[in-house]
Design a protein around this motif. Structure first.
Motif, PDB file in Angstrom:
ATOM      1  N   ALA A 174       0.804  -1.216   0.000  1.00  0.00           N
ATOM      2  CA  ALA A 174       0.000   0.000   0.000  1.00  0.00           C
ATOM      3  C   ALA A 174       0.832   1.259   0.000  1.00  0.00           C
ATOM      4  O   ALA A 174       0.337   2.330  -0.380  1.00  0.00           O
ATOM      5  CB  ALA A 174      -0.936   0.000   1.211  1.00  0.00           C
ATOM      6  N   LYS A 175       2.109   1.179   0.402  1.00  0.00           N
ATOM      7  CA  LYS A 175       2.943   2.390   0.455  1.00  0.00           C
ATOM      8  C   LYS A 175       3.165   2.990  -0.923  1.00  0.00           C
ATOM      9  O   LYS A 175       3.574   4.150  -1.029  1.00  0.00           O
ATOM     10  CB  LYS A 175       4.282   2.092   1.139  1.00  0.00           C
ATOM     11  CG  LYS A 175       5.112   0.983   0.502  1.00  0.00           C
ATOM     12  CD  LYS A 175       6.157   1.457  -0.461  1.00  0.00           C
ATOM     13  CE  LYS A 175       6.996   0.285  -0.949  1.00  0.00           C
ATOM     14  NZ  LYS A 175       7.907   0.647  -2.047  1.00  0.00           N
ATOM     15  N   THR A 176       2.906   2.237  -1.981  1.00  0.00           N
ATOM     16  CA  THR A 176       3.035   2.807  -3.318  1.00  0.00           C
ATOM     17  C   THR A 176       2.094   3.984  -3.494  1.00  0.00           C
ATOM     18  O   THR A 176       2.493   5.046  -3.973  1.00  0.00           O
ATOM     19  CB  THR A 176       2.737   1.752  -4.394  1.00  0.00           C
ATOM     20  OG1 THR A 176       3.709   0.708  -4.317  1.00  0.00           O
ATOM     21  CG2 THR A 176       2.778   2.360  -5.790  1.00  0.00           C
ATOM     22  N   THR A 177       0.836   3.815  -3.086  1.00  0.00           N
ATOM     23  CA  THR A 177      -0.168   4.850  -3.351  1.00  0.00           C
ATOM     24  C   THR A 177      -0.744   5.481  -2.088  1.00  0.00           C
ATOM     25  O   THR A 177      -1.072   6.669  -2.104  1.00  0.00           O
ATOM     26  CB  THR A 177      -1.342   4.269  -4.159  1.00  0.00           C
ATOM     27  OG1 THR A 177      -2.126   3.397  -3.329  1.00  0.00           O
ATOM     28  CG2 THR A 177      -0.849   3.497  -5.377  1.00  0.00           C
TER      29      THR A 177
ATOM     30  N   GLY B 112       8.297 -10.965  -3.115  1.00  0.00           N
ATOM     31  CA  GLY B 112       7.805 -10.386  -4.357  1.00  0.00           C
ATOM     32  C   GLY B 112       7.684  -8.892  -4.413  1.00  0.00           C
ATOM     33  O   GLY B 112       6.706  -8.326  -3.933  1.00  0.00           O
ATOM     34  N   GLY B 113       8.711  -8.245  -5.007  1.00  0.00           N
ATOM     35  CA  GLY B 113       8.570  -6.864  -5.427  1.00  0.00           C
ATOM     36  C   GLY B 113       7.867  -6.843  -6.767  1.00  0.00           C
ATOM     37  O   GLY B 113       7.216  -7.813  -7.171  1.00  0.00           O
TER      38      GLY B 113
ATOM     39  N   SER C 208       3.717  -7.286  -4.573  1.00  0.00           N
ATOM     40  CA  SER C 208       4.114  -6.314  -5.594  1.00  0.00           C
ATOM     41  C   SER C 208       3.214  -5.081  -5.584  1.00  0.00           C
ATOM     42  O   SER C 208       2.043  -5.155  -5.944  1.00  0.00           O
ATOM     43  CB  SER C 208       4.084  -6.969  -6.971  1.00  0.00           C
ATOM     44  OG  SER C 208       4.755  -8.217  -6.950  1.00  0.00           O
ATOM     45  N   GLY C 209       3.765  -3.915  -5.229  1.00  0.00           N
ATOM     46  CA  GLY C 209       2.953  -2.712  -5.070  1.00  0.00           C
ATOM     47  C   GLY C 209       2.892  -1.822  -6.290  1.00  0.00           C
ATOM     48  O   GLY C 209       1.861  -1.205  -6.568  1.00  0.00           O
ATOM     49  N   ALA C 210       3.998  -1.721  -7.044  1.00  0.00           N
ATOM     50  CA  ALA C 210       4.050  -0.781  -8.165  1.00  0.00           C
ATOM     51  C   ALA C 210       3.185  -1.217  -9.339  1.00  0.00           C
ATOM     52  O   ALA C 210       2.925  -0.423 -10.245  1.00  0.00           O
ATOM     53  CB  ALA C 210       5.501  -0.599  -8.621  1.00  0.00           C
ATOM     54  N   SER C 211       2.719  -2.467  -9.321  1.00  0.00           N
ATOM     55  CA  SER C 211       1.947  -2.979 -10.452  1.00  0.00           C
ATOM     56  C   SER C 211       0.641  -2.233 -10.663  1.00  0.00           C
ATOM     57  O   SER C 211       0.115  -2.206 -11.781  1.00  0.00           O
ATOM     58  CB  SER C 211       1.652  -4.471 -10.247  1.00  0.00           C
ATOM     59  OG  SER C 211       0.874  -4.672  -9.072  1.00  0.00           O
ATOM     60  N   VAL C 212       0.101  -1.604  -9.633  1.00  0.00           N
ATOM     61  CA  VAL C 212      -1.215  -0.977  -9.766  1.00  0.00           C
ATOM     62  C   VAL C 212      -1.199   0.166 -10.781  1.00  0.00           C
ATOM     63  O   VAL C 212      -2.177   0.384 -11.498  1.00  0.00           O
ATOM     64  CB  VAL C 212      -1.741  -0.503  -8.392  1.00  0.00           C
ATOM     65  CG1 VAL C 212      -0.904   0.620  -7.822  1.00  0.00           C
ATOM     66  CG2 VAL C 212      -3.205  -0.085  -8.491  1.00  0.00           C
ATOM     67  N   THR C 213      -0.094   0.904 -10.863  1.00  0.00           N
ATOM     68  CA  THR C 213      -0.003   1.972 -11.870  1.00  0.00           C
ATOM     69  C   THR C 213       1.129   1.763 -12.862  1.00  0.00           C
ATOM     70  O   THR C 213       1.158   2.429 -13.898  1.00  0.00           O
ATOM     71  CB  THR C 213       0.196   3.353 -11.224  1.00  0.00           C
ATOM     72  OG1 THR C 213       1.407   3.356 -10.479  1.00  0.00           O
ATOM     73  CG2 THR C 213      -0.981   3.712 -10.329  1.00  0.00           C
ATOM     74  N   HIS C 214       2.090   0.851 -12.518  1.00  0.00           N
ATOM     75  CA  HIS C 214       3.205   0.625 -13.432  1.00  0.00           C
ATOM     76  C   HIS C 214       3.907   1.964 -13.701  1.00  0.00           C
ATOM     77  O   HIS C 214       3.724   2.933 -12.944  1.00  0.00           O
ATOM     78  CB  HIS C 214       2.692  -0.034 -14.709  1.00  0.00           C
ATOM     79  CG  HIS C 214       3.711  -0.707 -15.555  1.00  0.00           C
ATOM     80  ND1 HIS C 214       4.646  -1.578 -15.047  1.00  0.00           N
ATOM     81  CD2 HIS C 214       3.948  -0.647 -16.901  1.00  0.00           C
ATOM     82  CE1 HIS C 214       5.408  -2.026 -16.035  1.00  0.00           C
ATOM     83  NE2 HIS C 214       5.009  -1.477 -17.156  1.00  0.00           N
TER      84      HIS C 214
ATOM     85  N   ILE D 233       6.255   8.848 -15.829  1.00  0.00           N
ATOM     86  CA  ILE D 233       7.174   8.885 -14.696  1.00  0.00           C
ATOM     87  C   ILE D 233       7.880   7.537 -14.550  1.00  0.00           C
ATOM     88  O   ILE D 233       7.462   6.522 -15.105  1.00  0.00           O
ATOM     89  CB  ILE D 233       6.452   9.275 -13.382  1.00  0.00           C
ATOM     90  CG1 ILE D 233       5.333   8.285 -13.036  1.00  0.00           C
ATOM     91  CG2 ILE D 233       5.854  10.675 -13.527  1.00  0.00           C
ATOM     92  CD1 ILE D 233       5.728   7.190 -12.083  1.00  0.00           C
ATOM     93  N   SER D 234       8.960   7.560 -13.777  1.00  0.00           N
ATOM     94  CA  SER D 234       9.675   6.344 -13.438  1.00  0.00           C
ATOM     95  C   SER D 234       9.626   6.174 -11.930  1.00  0.00           C
ATOM     96  O   SER D 234      10.076   7.046 -11.187  1.00  0.00           O
ATOM     97  CB  SER D 234      11.133   6.436 -13.922  1.00  0.00           C
ATOM     98  OG  SER D 234      11.843   5.261 -13.602  1.00  0.00           O
ATOM     99  N   HIS D 235       9.059   5.047 -11.487  1.00  0.00           N
ATOM    100  CA  HIS D 235       8.947   4.677 -10.077  1.00  0.00           C
ATOM    101  C   HIS D 235       7.739   5.334  -9.408  1.00  0.00           C
ATOM    102  O   HIS D 235       7.843   6.402  -8.813  1.00  0.00           O
ATOM    103  CB  HIS D 235      10.228   4.996  -9.301  1.00  0.00           C
ATOM    104  CG  HIS D 235      10.294   4.274  -7.979  1.00  0.00           C
ATOM    105  ND1 HIS D 235      11.008   4.749  -6.918  1.00  0.00           N
ATOM    106  CD2 HIS D 235       9.713   3.130  -7.547  1.00  0.00           C
ATOM    107  CE1 HIS D 235      10.905   3.932  -5.898  1.00  0.00           C
ATOM    108  NE2 HIS D 235      10.118   2.933  -6.257  1.00  0.00           N
ATOM    109  N   PRO D 236       6.596   4.678  -9.447  1.00  0.00           N
ATOM    110  CA  PRO D 236       5.383   5.246  -8.867  1.00  0.00           C
ATOM    111  C   PRO D 236       5.437   5.398  -7.353  1.00  0.00           C
ATOM    112  O   PRO D 236       4.710   6.223  -6.789  1.00  0.00           O
ATOM    113  CB  PRO D 236       4.291   4.239  -9.272  1.00  0.00           C
ATOM    114  CG  PRO D 236       5.017   2.966  -9.558  1.00  0.00           C
ATOM    115  CD  PRO D 236       6.332   3.386 -10.113  1.00  0.00           C
ATOM    116  N   CYS D 237       6.296   4.624  -6.681  1.00  0.00           N
ATOM    117  CA  CYS D 237       6.328   4.665  -5.212  1.00  0.00           C
ATOM    118  C   CYS D 237       6.788   6.013  -4.672  1.00  0.00           C
ATOM    119  O   CYS D 237       6.570   6.317  -3.498  1.00  0.00           O
ATOM    120  CB  CYS D 237       7.236   3.559  -4.676  1.00  0.00           C
ATOM    121  SG  CYS D 237       6.693   1.905  -5.139  1.00  0.00           S
ATOM    122  N   THR D 238       7.438   6.819  -5.483  1.00  0.00           N
ATOM    123  CA  THR D 238       7.835   8.159  -5.038  1.00  0.00           C
ATOM    124  C   THR D 238       7.137   9.242  -5.853  1.00  0.00           C
ATOM    125  O   THR D 238       7.611  10.368  -5.948  1.00  0.00           O
ATOM    126  CB  THR D 238       9.365   8.337  -5.108  1.00  0.00           C
ATOM    127  OG1 THR D 238       9.840   7.917  -6.387  1.00  0.00           O
ATOM    128  CG2 THR D 238      10.053   7.517  -4.031  1.00  0.00           C
TER     129      THR D 238
END
Length: 396
Positions: free
Chosen positions: A68-71, A233-234, A258-264, A366-371
């Motif tokens: 969840a920390k991605t979004t 699993g990242g 895997s968190g970043a998959s939601v927006t890629h 963008i590159s890297h949705p987590c930030t």
């Protein structure tokens, strides 16, 4: 929540707006109610990504607890849960508190917790029926958790040399597991690991083989429950996780995080997604874009857009120009534009073979949705005509 003068990208100098009413009006982002820079989420891409990951996990016998920390955006977290996610992963006790307040019934904290204040709260909430897990990789972590009296569910974490947290050897894993098993109030629920920092397939496979061996060792020693949680699993190697964890000799609940998959994205994960290696299993689509206006073109070959480190991620690659929108609404290719650096509020664009002037808008991937999400309080969700259909709120 309301849209008001604190909502970056929304032009709201007057009275606060209700997000649901605003979305019902379906305003276009170019119609005057927004200003630049503006981060938007493409609805169709997000919905497709959520469905893709849900189907992938079903095919491979995996539970999904996306990070969840991605979004930290309830609208997206709820959509993932509705699609069948087993729970949510978080990184910190504060994020766990947000999940609890949002009503998320099952949470995995992918870290060791040593703060007695947070541990006491977790024990209280666990006793009240909340299903929450966290990691331990040291005797100090076990002792801190045990001091609460529980009840607390913990997972022993395996790491790798030069990596992040986690015990480095299987001997250490067993030592920590035995300490958990003997501590009153603690329940050893399973084993976790994180392979995302490893650079190549061979390194990832070797680490996951050790994780599988560690599960077998703890199971053989009678330290694990009948159906332990085994989690890894990242967003870059989940195909290898699916493949390697399928080799477990014990019946386990396999949890992918895997968190970043939601927006890629259009950078780091576009290049590293497992669906590059296994295209028939995907794909994922970049769902985040930032629109920024060109403020200056002070010399040949250089333009500056009004977007910077306060607005866009830059830790895993710079933003990617995707198209140009002229003041008259004409859209053209952004071929010939390249971001060379970001200041706090400026993006430096190298310009070759294309005209770019003040007032033009540039659409950036963008590159890297987590930030990316943590820089925005309110984020419009748009359809393919860039009309707002929802508003996300973030809780960072």
């Amino acid at each position: 929540m309301t849209i008001d003068w604190r909502s970056k990208g929304f032009w709201a100098p007057g009275e606060a707006r209700d997000p649901a009413r605003l979305a019902a009006e379906r305003p276009g982002i170019f119609d005057g109610g927004f200003t630049w820079p503006l981060l938007v989420v493409r609805r169709d891409a997000v919905e497709a990504n959520i469905a893709t990951m849900a189907a992938y996990c079903r095919r491979h016998g995996l539970e999904f607890a996306p990070h969840a920390k991605t979004t930290m955006a309830p609208g997206l977290l709820d959509a993932q849960l509705r699609a069948g996610a087993w729970g949510m992963t978080v990184a910190t006790p504060n994020q766990a508190l947000v999940m609890r307040r949002l009503g998320v019934e099952r949470v995995l904290i992918a870290n060791e917790i040593l703060d007695p204040t947070a541990l006491r709260w977790l024990a209280t909430e666990s006793a009240a029926g909340w299903e929450v897990y966290f990691q331990v990789d040291s005797l100090a972590g076990v002792d801190a958790a045990a001091a609460t009296g529980g009840p607390l569910r913990v997972l022993v974490e395996l790491g790798h040399a030069g990596g992040r947290t986690g015990v480095r050897t299987l001997d250490e894993m067993e030592t920590v597991a035995r300490a958990v098993a003997s501590a009153p109030g603690l329940e050893l629920a399973g084993v976790t690991g994180y392979e995302g920092q490893l650079p190549d397939k061979d390194g990832v496979d070797a680490f996951l083989d050790r994780l599988v061996a560690g599960v077998a060792r703890l199971s053989g020693a009678g330290l694990l429950p009948e159906r332990p949680i085994v989690s890894a699993g990242g967003s870059a190697w989940f195909d290898r996780v699916a493949d390697k964890l399928a080799g477990l000799d014990v019946a386990a609940r396999l949890v992918l995080r895997s968190g970043a998959s939601v927006t890629h994205d259009d950078g780091f994960y576009r290049e590293r997604t497992p669906f590059v290696r296994v295209p028939d299993e995907g794909p994922l689509d970049a769902a985040l874009e930032i629109w920024a206006q060109v403020l200056s073109a002070p010399e040949p070959g250089l333009a500056l857009a009004g977007m910077g480190k306060r607005d866009a991620p830059f830790d895993e690659g710079l933003p990617v120009p995707l198209e140009i929108r002229r003041p008259d609404g004409v859209v053209e290719s952004a071929k010939g534009l390249r971001v060379t650096k970001l200041n706090d509020h400026h993006t430096y664009l190298q310009v070759e073979g294309v005209l770019l002037g003040p007032g033009d808008l540039v659409r950036f991937g963008i590159s890297h949705p987590c930030t990316a999400f943590d820089k925005w309080r309110d984020i419009p969700v748009v359809d393919e005509q860039r009309r707002v259909v929802d508003v996300l709120h973030t809780y960072f």
